[in-house]
Write an enzyme that holds these catalytic residues in place. Structure first.
Site, short mmCIF file in Angstrom:
data_model
loop_
_atom_site.label_atom_id
_atom_site.label_comp_id
_atom_site.label_asym_id
_atom_site.label_seq_id
_atom_site.Cartn_x
_atom_site.Cartn_y
_atom_site.Cartn_z
N GLU A 117 0.66 -1.29 0.12
CA GLU A 117 0.15 0.15 0.12
C GLU A 117 0.83 1.21 0.05
OE1 GLU A 117 -2.82 0.38 3.30
OE2 GLU A 117 -3.43 2.24 2.60
N LYS A 171 -2.51 -1.89 -3.28
CA LYS A 171 -3.54 -0.88 -2.52
C LYS A 171 -3.07 0.42 -2.72
CE LYS A 171 -5.86 -0.03 1.61
NZ LYS A 171 -6.72 -0.70 2.92
P1 13P Z 1 -9.45 4.36 3.90
O1 13P Z 1 -10.07 3.71 2.84
O2 13P Z 1 -10.17 4.94 5.08
O3 13P Z 1 -8.38 5.36 3.28
O4 13P Z 1 -8.72 3.09 4.73
C1 13P Z 1 -7.97 2.25 4.14
C2 13P Z 1 -6.77 1.99 4.66
O5 13P Z 1 -6.44 0.82 5.12
C3 13P Z 1 -5.77 3.00 4.57
O6 13P Z 1 -4.61 2.34 5.44
#
Ligand code: 13P
Length: 340
Positions: free
Chosen positions: A175, A217
């Site tokens: 991510e 992500k």
């Molecule tokens: P959000 O969709 O609220 O951005 O959260 C996703 C997430 O896991 C952030 O690390």
């Protein structure tokens, strides 16, 4: 197909996506503050049970990302949360990073920590039922940001995490979140996101990570939240797709977007607009925290008598995002929630 690739594919099964319920202690406190509920262990447990026990959500939710405390908690009837999820065919996951910390010798950039002892922690999480994991790095956009230093140190750490996950038989969700606060243009967002992705896939490749057993992500490419002339859904979809076609290998089975502070309906509409332009080399799905939970949190208010209303609100958002997976979402569908 090997187990990692099978799990990754199951997480982006048609019409389904991931619930991010892995808020750290600090983040869940912020969410609870917004509804005036104290962040005690039992309130956190009750809130997560409300989400995980929602009947039918499994039709749209393939996996749930848990926090260290949550993966060790149980439903009121004593069923451990990972078992409760598995019984519904939902795959348990775990956040394993230890947060974004100041990156030395930079002006407010961050490096995500948590590699020390990670091999041992992954083994324990697998025992507890986790089949996928998440590690989040953050980057800001400004004239001198993200710096090459921030881009490459985070890419290196993300790849070290991903390699350890694959060794442990856990699907790594990588991510890299380019934060969309500020006044930047869509083009600036695309440029920063592209640089971050290019470095990430270079490091993942160099560190021998098998892309077929991973998921990405990322943020969507957006105009800054404080920009005056913000791009609409079609422009966002086109800019995001253009950026990902350039920088994400086709061997990656799925891209599961974060919502990152978009309104829940925007997050759904943007995902829908991208899928309406498909098919694409990867599945395009969601791994939303706020955009799946915000209406449920508000409906709950910490009161047992509101659990059903909160579950209806969560179910509705899951269903809307499930529709956005195939480009079949329309804003008129939002009215269904009121009709139930
Ligand atoms: P959000 O969709 O609220 O951005 O959260 C996703 C997430 O896991 C952030 O690390």
């Amino acid at each position: 197909m090997h187990e990692l690739a099978e799990t990754a594919k199951a997480l982006v099964a048609e019409g389904k996506g991931i619930l991010a319920a892995d808020e750290s202690d600090g983040t869940i406190k912020k969410r609870f503050d917004s509804i005036d509920v104290e962040s005690t262990e039992d309130n956190r447990r009750a809130y997560r049970e409300l989400l995980f026990a929602t009947a039918g959500a499994e039709d749209y939710i393939s996996g749930v990302i848990l926090f260290d405390e949550t993966i060790r908690q149980s439903a009121a009837d004593g069923t451990p949360f990972p078992k409760l999820l598995e019984s519904k065919g939902v795959i348990p996951g775990i956040k394993v990073d230890k947060g974004a910390k100041p990156l030395a010798l930079t002006d407010d950039e961050t490096i995500t920590e948590g590699l020390d002892g990670l091999r041992e922690r992954l083994a324990e999480y697998r025992e507890l039922g986790a089949r996928f994991a998440k590690w989040r790095a953050t980057y800001s956009i400004a004239s001198d940001k993200p710096s090459e230093y921030c881009v490459w140190t985070n890419a290196h750490a993300l790849a070290r995490y991903a390699a350890l996950c694959e060794e442990a038989g856990i699907v790594p969700i990588v991510e890299p979140e380019v934060l969309q606060d500020g006044t930047h243009t869509l083009e600036q967002s695309a440029k920063a996101t592209g640089r971050v992705l290019q470095a990430l896939y270079t490091e993942l490749h160099d560190q021998r990570v098998d892309f077929t057993g991973t998921l990405l992500k990322p943020n969507m490419v957006l105009s800054g939240y404080e920009a005056s002339d913000r791009a609409g859904a079609d422009e966002v979809a086109e800019a995001t797709l253009e950026c990902f076609y350039k920088h994400v290998p086709a061997a990656v089975p799925g891209i599961v977007f974060l919502s990152g502070g978009q309104t829940d309906e925007d997050a759904t509409a943007h995902l829908n607009a991208m899928n309406a332009r498909g098919p694409h080399p990867w599945q395009l799905s969601f791994s939303y925290g706020r955009a799946l939970q915000a209406p449920a949190l508000k409906a709950w208010e910490g009161r047992p008598e509101n659990v059903e209303a909160a579950q209806r609100a969560y179910y509705h958002r899951a269903k809307m995002n499930g529709a956005a997976r195939t480009g079949m979402y329309a804003p008129e569908m939002e009215r269904e929630a009121a009709a139930v």
